[in-house]
Design an enzyme around this catalytic site. Structure first.
Site, mmCIF file in Angstrom:
data_model
loop_
_atom_site.group_PDB
_atom_site.id
_atom_site.type_symbol
_atom_site.label_atom_id
_atom_site.label_comp_id
_atom_site.label_asym_id
_atom_site.label_seq_id
_atom_site.Cartn_x
_atom_site.Cartn_y
_atom_site.Cartn_z
ATOM 1 C CG ASP A 29 -2.056 0.999 1.105
ATOM 2 O OD1 ASP A 29 -3.214 0.552 1.028
ATOM 3 O OD2 ASP A 29 -1.792 2.218 1.095
ATOM 4 C CB ILE A 30 0.784 4.241 -2.181
ATOM 5 C CG1 ILE A 30 1.862 5.121 -2.777
ATOM 6 C CG2 ILE A 30 -0.472 5.020 -1.875
ATOM 7 C CD1 ILE A 30 1.520 5.647 -4.158
ATOM 8 C CG ASN A 85 -12.261 -0.568 3.932
ATOM 9 O OD1 ASN A 85 -12.547 -0.995 5.046
ATOM 10 N ND2 ASN A 85 -11.110 0.047 3.686
ATOM 11 N N GLY A 91 -15.466 3.028 3.821
ATOM 12 C CA GLY A 91 -14.102 3.493 3.584
ATOM 13 C C GLY A 91 -13.499 3.046 2.267
ATOM 14 C CD GLN A 92 -14.940 -0.571 -2.589
ATOM 15 O OE1 GLN A 92 -16.080 -0.816 -2.196
ATOM 16 N NE2 GLN A 92 -14.386 -1.176 -3.621
ATOM 17 C CG HIS A 98 -8.558 -3.173 -2.498
ATOM 18 N ND1 HIS A 98 -9.529 -2.476 -3.183
ATOM 19 C CD2 HIS A 98 -8.302 -2.455 -1.378
ATOM 20 C CE1 HIS A 98 -9.840 -1.372 -2.508
ATOM 21 N NE2 HIS A 98 -9.108 -1.343 -1.406
ATOM 22 C CG HIS A 100 -6.790 -2.847 3.163
ATOM 23 N ND1 HIS A 100 -6.092 -1.679 2.946
ATOM 24 C CD2 HIS A 100 -8.002 -2.659 2.576
ATOM 25 C CE1 HIS A 100 -6.851 -0.817 2.271
ATOM 26 N NE2 HIS A 100 -8.017 -1.402 2.039
HETATM 27 P P1 AMP Z 1 -9.751 1.372 0.188
HETATM 28 O O1 AMP Z 1 -9.875 2.724 0.832
HETATM 29 O O2 AMP Z 1 -10.156 0.226 1.058
HETATM 30 O O3 AMP Z 1 -10.444 1.350 -1.172
HETATM 31 O O4 AMP Z 1 -8.193 1.139 -0.050
HETATM 32 C C1 AMP Z 1 -7.494 1.745 -1.065
HETATM 33 C C2 AMP Z 1 -6.042 1.702 -0.679
HETATM 34 O O5 AMP Z 1 -5.272 1.853 -1.847
HETATM 35 C C3 AMP Z 1 -5.591 2.801 0.287
HETATM 36 O O6 AMP Z 1 -5.047 2.203 1.462
HETATM 37 C C4 AMP Z 1 -4.537 3.573 -0.508
HETATM 38 O O7 AMP Z 1 -3.463 3.994 0.294
HETATM 39 C C5 AMP Z 1 -4.104 2.552 -1.535
HETATM 40 N N1 AMP Z 1 -3.588 3.076 -2.789
HETATM 41 C C6 AMP Z 1 -4.144 4.001 -3.589
HETATM 42 N N2 AMP Z 1 -3.402 4.185 -4.703
HETATM 43 C C7 AMP Z 1 -2.354 3.332 -4.612
HETATM 44 C C8 AMP Z 1 -1.245 3.014 -5.436
HETATM 45 N N3 AMP Z 1 -1.027 3.638 -6.612
HETATM 46 N N4 AMP Z 1 -0.360 2.078 -5.032
HETATM 47 C C9 AMP Z 1 -0.554 1.432 -3.854
HETATM 48 N N5 AMP Z 1 -1.589 1.671 -3.025
HETATM 49 C C10 AMP Z 1 -2.490 2.604 -3.396
#
Ligand code: AMP
Length: 111
Positions: A29-30, A85, A91-92, A98, A100
Protein backbone atom coordinates in the site's frame (compact mmCIF):
# COMPACT_ATOMS: atom_id res chain seq x y z
CA UNK A 1 -14.47 1.05 -15.06
CA UNK A 2 -10.76 1.81 -15.14
CA UNK A 3 -9.39 2.24 -11.61
CA UNK A 4 -5.89 2.93 -10.35
CA UNK A 5 -5.59 -0.77 -9.53
CA UNK A 6 -6.80 -1.73 -13.01
CA UNK A 7 -4.04 0.44 -14.44
CA UNK A 8 -1.44 -1.19 -12.13
CA UNK A 9 -2.64 -4.65 -13.23
CA UNK A 10 -2.28 -3.61 -16.90
CA UNK A 11 1.25 -2.37 -16.18
CA UNK A 12 0.39 1.25 -16.91
CA UNK A 13 1.28 2.36 -13.37
CA UNK A 14 4.09 1.09 -11.12
CA UNK A 15 3.69 -0.81 -7.88
CA UNK A 16 5.86 -2.50 -5.28
CA UNK A 17 4.77 -6.05 -6.12
CA UNK A 18 5.13 -8.85 -3.55
CA UNK A 19 3.07 -11.64 -5.15
CA UNK A 20 1.62 -12.50 -8.55
CA UNK A 21 -0.16 -15.37 -10.24
CA UNK A 22 -2.19 -15.43 -13.45
CA UNK A 23 -5.29 -14.42 -11.45
CA UNK A 24 -3.99 -12.45 -8.45
CA UNK A 25 -1.60 -9.61 -7.72
CA UNK A 26 -0.47 -8.14 -4.40
CA UNK A 27 1.60 -5.05 -3.73
CA UNK A 28 2.52 -2.67 -0.92
CA UNK A 29 0.00 0.00 0.00
CA UNK A 30 1.30 3.46 -0.95
CA UNK A 31 0.08 4.88 2.38
CA UNK A 32 0.78 2.09 4.87
CA UNK A 33 -1.21 1.92 8.10
CA UNK A 34 1.07 -0.73 9.63
CA UNK A 35 4.66 -1.93 9.13
CA UNK A 36 3.21 -4.60 6.82
CA UNK A 37 0.35 -3.31 4.66
CA UNK A 38 -0.24 -5.29 1.48
CA UNK A 39 -3.14 -5.01 -0.95
CA UNK A 40 -4.23 -8.37 -2.38
CA UNK A 41 -6.62 -8.44 -5.32
CA UNK A 42 -7.90 -10.40 -8.27
CA UNK A 43 -6.79 -9.22 -11.69
CA UNK A 44 -10.42 -9.62 -12.75
CA UNK A 45 -12.24 -6.30 -12.43
CA UNK A 46 -14.75 -6.92 -9.63
CA UNK A 47 -15.82 -3.67 -7.93
CA UNK A 48 -16.06 -5.00 -4.38
CA UNK A 49 -16.91 -8.00 -2.20
CA UNK A 50 -20.63 -7.52 -2.64
CA UNK A 51 -20.20 -7.84 -6.41
CA UNK A 52 -18.66 -11.31 -6.18
CA UNK A 53 -20.79 -14.18 -7.40
CA UNK A 54 -20.93 -17.98 -7.39
CA UNK A 55 -18.51 -17.97 -10.32
CA UNK A 56 -15.90 -16.32 -8.07
CA UNK A 57 -15.87 -18.93 -5.28
CA UNK A 58 -12.63 -20.49 -6.52
CA UNK A 59 -11.04 -17.08 -6.85
CA UNK A 60 -11.97 -16.25 -3.25
CA UNK A 61 -10.15 -19.35 -2.05
CA UNK A 62 -7.08 -18.38 -4.05
CA UNK A 63 -7.12 -14.91 -2.49
CA UNK A 64 -7.12 -16.51 0.96
CA UNK A 65 -4.20 -18.78 0.03
CA UNK A 66 -2.34 -15.75 -1.34
CA UNK A 67 -2.91 -13.93 1.97
CA UNK A 68 -1.51 -16.90 3.92
CA UNK A 69 1.59 -17.10 1.72
CA UNK A 70 2.20 -13.35 1.87
CA UNK A 71 1.79 -13.33 5.66
CA UNK A 72 4.39 -16.09 5.90
CA UNK A 73 6.77 -14.28 3.53
CA UNK A 74 6.39 -11.04 5.49
CA UNK A 75 6.96 -12.75 8.84
CA UNK A 76 3.54 -11.90 10.27
CA UNK A 77 1.77 -15.27 9.96
CA UNK A 78 0.79 -15.19 13.66
CA UNK A 79 -0.22 -11.52 13.72
CA UNK A 80 -2.20 -10.05 10.89
CA UNK A 81 -5.61 -8.75 9.88
CA UNK A 82 -7.24 -9.32 6.50
CA UNK A 83 -10.07 -6.97 5.62
CA UNK A 84 -11.94 -5.37 2.78
CA UNK A 85 -13.88 -2.12 2.76
CA UNK A 86 -17.18 -2.61 0.94
CA UNK A 87 -18.70 0.66 -0.24
CA UNK A 88 -17.82 4.31 0.37
CA UNK A 89 -19.43 4.41 3.82
CA UNK A 90 -17.12 1.55 4.85
CA UNK A 91 -14.10 3.49 3.58
CA UNK A 92 -13.75 2.01 0.10
CA UNK A 93 -11.96 4.48 -2.16
CA UNK A 94 -10.84 2.27 -5.05
CA UNK A 95 -13.59 0.27 -6.75
CA UNK A 96 -11.57 -2.76 -7.69
CA UNK A 97 -11.94 -5.50 -5.08
CA UNK A 98 -8.93 -5.68 -2.76
CA UNK A 99 -8.06 -7.03 0.65
CA UNK A 100 -5.80 -5.20 3.06
CA UNK A 101 -3.32 -7.42 4.89
CA UNK A 102 -2.11 -5.50 7.92
CA UNK A 103 0.48 -6.70 10.41
CA UNK A 104 3.77 -6.18 12.12
CA UNK A 105 2.36 -4.30 15.10
CA UNK A 106 -0.27 -4.69 17.81
CA UNK A 107 -3.52 -4.11 15.93
CA UNK A 108 -6.17 -2.04 17.68
CA UNK A 109 -9.95 -2.41 17.83
CA UNK A 110 -12.05 -2.13 14.70
CA UNK A 111 -14.70 0.56 14.68
P1 AMP B 1 -9.75 1.37 0.19
O1 AMP B 1 -9.88 2.72 0.83
O2 AMP B 1 -10.16 0.23 1.06
O3 AMP B 1 -10.44 1.35 -1.17
O4 AMP B 1 -8.19 1.14 -0.05
C1 AMP B 1 -7.49 1.75 -1.06
C2 AMP B 1 -6.04 1.70 -0.68
O5 AMP B 1 -5.27 1.85 -1.85
C3 AMP B 1 -5.59 2.80 0.29
O6 AMP B 1 -5.05 2.20 1.46
C4 AMP B 1 -4.54 3.57 -0.51
O7 AMP B 1 -3.46 3.99 0.29
C5 AMP B 1 -4.10 2.55 -1.53
N1 AMP B 1 -3.59 3.08 -2.79
C6 AMP B 1 -4.14 4.00 -3.59
N2 AMP B 1 -3.40 4.18 -4.70
C7 AMP B 1 -2.35 3.33 -4.61
C8 AMP B 1 -1.25 3.01 -5.44
N3 AMP B 1 -1.03 3.64 -6.61
N4 AMP B 1 -0.36 2.08 -5.03
C9 AMP B 1 -0.55 1.43 -3.85
N5 AMP B 1 -1.59 1.67 -3.03
C10 AMP B 1 -2.49 2.60 -3.40
Amino acid sequence: MDTVFGRIIKGELPCDKVYETDEIIAFKDINPKAPVHILIMPKKAIPNLQSMGEQDLGLMGKLVVAAQEIALDMGVADNYRLLTNNGPKAGQSVFHLHFHLLGGKILGDLD
